[in-house]
Design a protein around this motif. Structure first.
Motif, PDB file in Angstrom:
ATOM      1  N   ALA A  89     -11.895   1.637   1.334  1.00 30.89           N
ATOM      2  CA  ALA A  89     -11.296   1.828   0.005  1.00 30.89           C
ATOM      3  C   ALA A  89     -10.458   0.630  -0.415  1.00 30.89           C
ATOM      4  CB  ALA A  89     -10.437   3.083   0.008  1.00 30.89           C
ATOM      5  N   GLY A  90     -10.270  -0.311   0.504  1.00 28.55           N
ATOM      6  CA  GLY A  90      -9.435  -1.455   0.191  1.00 28.55           C
ATOM      7  C   GLY A  90      -7.963  -1.110   0.099  1.00 28.55           C
ATOM      8  N   VAL A  91      -7.539  -0.106   0.886  1.00 25.65           N
ATOM      9  CA  VAL A  91      -6.126   0.268   0.894  1.00 25.65           C
ATOM     10  C   VAL A  91      -5.464  -0.372   2.115  1.00 25.65           C
ATOM     11  CG1 VAL A  91      -4.525   2.199   1.227  1.00 25.65           C
ATOM     12  CG2 VAL A  91      -6.487   2.434  -0.308  1.00 25.65           C
ATOM     13  N   VAL A  92      -4.338  -1.034   1.875  1.00 22.01           N
ATOM     14  CA  VAL A  92      -3.624  -1.638   2.990  1.00 22.01           C
ATOM     15  C   VAL A  92      -2.715  -0.574   3.607  1.00 22.01           C
ATOM     16  CG1 VAL A  92      -2.050  -3.467   3.682  1.00 22.01           C
ATOM     17  CG2 VAL A  92      -3.675  -3.850   1.822  1.00 22.01           C
ATOM     18  N   LEU A  93      -2.858  -0.383   4.895  1.00 20.76           N
ATOM     19  CA  LEU A  93      -2.042   0.643   5.556  1.00 20.76           C
ATOM     20  C   LEU A  93      -0.590   0.188   5.623  1.00 20.76           C
ATOM     21  CD1 LEU A  93      -4.500   1.829   8.295  1.00 20.76           C
ATOM     22  CD2 LEU A  93      -3.958   2.879   6.117  1.00 20.76           C
ATOM     23  N   GLU A  94       0.278   1.194   5.796  1.00 19.90           N
ATOM     24  CA  GLU A  94       1.715   0.904   5.737  1.00 19.90           C
ATOM     25  C   GLU A  94       2.114  -0.256   6.630  1.00 19.90           C
ATOM     26  OE1 GLU A  94       3.643   4.756   6.413  1.00 19.90           O
ATOM     27  OE2 GLU A  94       2.039   5.475   5.119  1.00 19.90           O
ATOM     28  N   LYS A  95       3.146  -0.921   6.204  1.00 23.37           N
ATOM     29  CA  LYS A  95       3.616  -2.082   6.939  1.00 23.37           C
ATOM     30  C   LYS A  95       4.070  -1.672   8.329  1.00 23.37           C
ATOM     31  CE  LYS A  95       6.108  -6.216   5.843  1.00 23.37           C
ATOM     32  NZ  LYS A  95       5.060  -7.021   6.445  1.00 23.37           N
ATOM     33  N   ARG A  96       3.698  -2.486   9.315  1.00 20.18           N
ATOM     34  CA  ARG A  96       4.006  -2.129  10.687  1.00 20.18           C
ATOM     35  C   ARG A  96       5.140  -2.995  11.211  1.00 20.18           C
ATOM     36  NH1 ARG A  96      -0.385  -0.045  13.238  1.00 20.18           N
ATOM     37  NH2 ARG A  96      -0.166  -1.421  15.011  1.00 20.18           N
TER      38      ARG A  96
END
Ligand SMILES: [Zn+2]
Length: 658
Positions: A89-96
């Motif tokens: 989906a081209g969603v960047v997962l939460e910042k780690r």
């Protein structure tokens, strides 16, 4: 918006499902096709574009959202499904956190190194002149070309540092080779290859990534016969099952997994065309292993050697299997509860014993038909167990008989279902030649003794009761709002358990007392909540559950949602006192289930309309049956809800009116 919600919004479930269901076609307002999870001739797999959900109205009877679908289709856990779909989906997962970022990078590097090592070993086996001995060995084991390349079988040369120097030449650092478990170090000496002069089998995880190696000595005097990669950042032998990555579709197709003790047995099985076989990695079966398998089937056959060592391992395996499978639903405070649940698990565990003196490898090589027969005739777990725990007794003597009864009665007590119990009582009667009625009396005595006292309920220090008790804030909403209000309810329910973990066993007890299922992952329609609950339910029964101890067991991808739930809890106008939570939480769960059912009925109605239009009588009849079944369950839930209200009131009256 959470990453998961964003993924859901950007993807259309129809596009995600389509590749798995080639027969998927638009039928009225829904899409229908042949279920990818069971074999069928008429389509009963339905995708609802409007709600972005799917459901199988056939044998599986399961359904869910786009994440559940990927979890089921690929055997992923929630986080794996989230990662794959987020990328799509081209969603960047939460910042780690930087630490997590670094650990991830290190893992990736190690995975790359072992993958390159696997190629190196494989090439050696195929091409190296010095590998002739190994090739002869493979030929003796009767493993063909296809198996060799499918499993990327290899040979570790008989040199101190063949692999090490090859990998260093490619630019990898020595400390990383060590971390990947490929080298051994002795004091004051340069490190050398761990695997030397061995037949090497790459071990892959469920996603097919090499994580370690199993290596078999080709000549005596070269250390232990079998040598595995050591535990590392990427290899945990109690979590991985050899062969699962290639066996998973066959396991689902046959709805059965055969578990053997070693990878040589598993290789032989695949060579002979038995593709639903996996192997343990030299330990007893563990919980994570069985949980992975449970994603594909409910039928397990443990195929182990006939010798006594094999038997002991089998018994160990069985104990784990029983533990895990009951746990897979939920931890229940009482023995009775566990038994009740075991019946609902629908898991069929069998034990296949190889002919005396043979291991699966022998049987597969010499007589594949006998293998098939042995697996088909595997004994039900309880039969096997009864046989095994009485093997050392002389059943002709009074002492032996009495010991057998003492050992078996507790097993029989655990069997769900009166009919099955009676079956095993008869069996026991024949075994020890004792009157069945005497045994039944013994079973009743034993049951009475173990069921006598339910665990004491937790005492709560008593803040004054809030008079009068607020009626439930949330009533059942009309079905068209079901999705939204169900998620809200789920969030509240889960948030409450996270804030008050001690309530979980209390709530399960209350649900059990009114005759309905205890809280389970399947109660959460929202797959993010479901995944979080999986971690929470284990944590809630741990010794001192705190938010600090919860964080490490919750996948990082869910930390954002966890934080949302915690802040929802703290931001409510007034934190409810424990006593009203005790009263309300079980009812909240009943309402969650009610909303789910209403949603199902709504879906069935849509399906019914389609069936009417298409004049599909069979489908129409099934819809009607399913709808009336769902309505009956709704009734049961309403009764349970009433009983919970009455019970709650009575308890408080007892407490405050004496
Ligand atoms: Zn199905």
């Amino acid at each position: 918006m959470s990453a998961a919600a964003e993924v859901k919004e950007r993807l259309n479930i129809v596009d995600v499902v389509s590749p798995y269901v080639p027969s998927l076609k638009k039928a009225g307002k829904v899409y229908k096709g042949l279920c990818p999870f069971h074999t069928e001739k008429t389509p009963s797999f339905v995708v609802y574009e409007s709600t972005q959900t799917w459901r199988c109205f056939g044998t599986c009877g399961e359904g869910g959202d786009v994440f559940n679908f990927m979890m089921k289709a690929e055997g992923y856990d929630f986080v794996e499904a989230l990662k794959v779909l987020a990328a799509k989906a081209g969603v960047v997962l939460e910042k780690r956190t930087p630490q997590a970022e670094a650990a991830d990078k290190q893992r990736k590097k190690l995975l790359e190194i072992v993958a390159v090592a696997a190629q190196f070993f494989h090439k050696q086996l195929l091409e190296s002149p010095s590998a002739q001995f190994a090739r002869d060995y493979v030929a003796r084991r009767e493993l063909g070309r296809e198996t060799i390349s499918k499993f990327q079988l290899g040979y570790a040369p008989n040199q101190r540092d063949a692999l090490k120097s090859a990998l260093l030449k490619r630019g990898y650092a020595e400390k990383d080779l060590e971390a990947a478990g490929l080298l051994v170090t002795k004091e004051n000496a340069p490190s050398i290859d761990r695997f030397r002069n061995r037949f090497v089998v790459p071990i892959r995880d469920i996603r097919g990534r090499v994580v370690g190696f199993g290596a078999r000595a080709l000549k005596d005097g070269f250390g232990p016969k079998y040598l595995n990669s050591p535990q590392s950042n990427i290899f945990n032998k109690s979590e991985v099952l050899f062969g699962l990555d290639v066996a998973k579709s066959a396991i689902r197709e046959k709805n059965r997994v055969v578990i053997v003790e070693g990878y040589m047995d598993a290789l032989q099985a695949h060579e002979r065309g038995f593709a639903n076989v996996v192997a343990q990695m030299g330990t007893a079966l563990t919980e994570p292993q069985l949980k992975q398998l449970k994603r594909f089937t409910d039928t397990f056959v443990l195929a182990l050697d006939a010798d006594s060592a094999g038997d002991a391992a089998t018994l160990r395996g069985i104990n784990v299997a029983r533990g895990v499978l009951s746990d897979a639903v939920v931890a229940v405070p009482t023995m009775r509860g566990t038994v009740q649940l075991e019946g609902k698990l629908n898991a069929d565990i069998r034990v296949a014993t190889m002919p005396l003196g043979k291991d699966p490898d022998d049987v597969l090589k010499t007589d594949p038909a006998l293998w098939e027969k042995t697996i088909a005739e595997a004994q039900p777990l309880v039969d096997y167990y009864i046989h095994a725990i009485t093997a050392d007794l002389d059943l002709n003597e009074a002492k032996g008989k009495s010991a057998a009864v003492q050992r078996i009665i507790p097993v029989i007590k655990e069997i769900p279902g009166a009919v099955e119990q009676a079956h095993y009582l008869q069996k026991l009667a024949r075994l020890v030649k004792v009157d069945e009625r005497t045994l039944r009396a013994e079973l009743e005595r034993f049951s009475a003794a173990t069921n006598a006292k339910p665990a004491r309920r937790q005492r709560f220090s008593s803040p004054p009761p809030p008079p009068p008790f607020p009626e439930d804030g949330e009533t059942t909403k009309p079905a068209r709002r079901a999705v939204k209000s169900s998620t809200r309810l789920e969030n509240r329910c889960l948030g409450t358990i996270i804030a008050k973990p001690e309530l979980l066993s209390y709530v399960n007890r209350a649900l059990y007392d009114v005759g309905i299922d205890v809280l389970a992952v399947s109660d959460f329609a929202d797959s993010v909540n479901g995944a979080l609950f999986l971690a929470v339910k284990q944590w809630a029964i741990s010794e001192a559950p705190t938010l600090e101890s919860l964080m490490p067991v919750v996948p990082e991808e869910l930390h954002g949602h966890l934080a949302t739930l915690v802040s929802l809890w703290h931001n409510q106008p007034a934190i409810p006192p424990d006593e009203s939570l005790q009263k309300d939480l079980p009812k909240m769960i009943v309402r969650m289930r009610r909303l789910r059912l209403e949603e199902t009925i709504k879906e069935l109605n849509m399906l019914q309309i389609g069936a009417l239009e298409a004049q599909d009588r069979a489908l129409l009849a099934r819809c009607q049956t399913d709808i009336s079944h769902a309505k009956a369950t709704l009734n049961e839930l309403d009764k349970a809800h009433d009983s919970l209200s009455i019970m709650g009131r009575r308890r408080l009256e007892e407490k405050y009116l004496g």
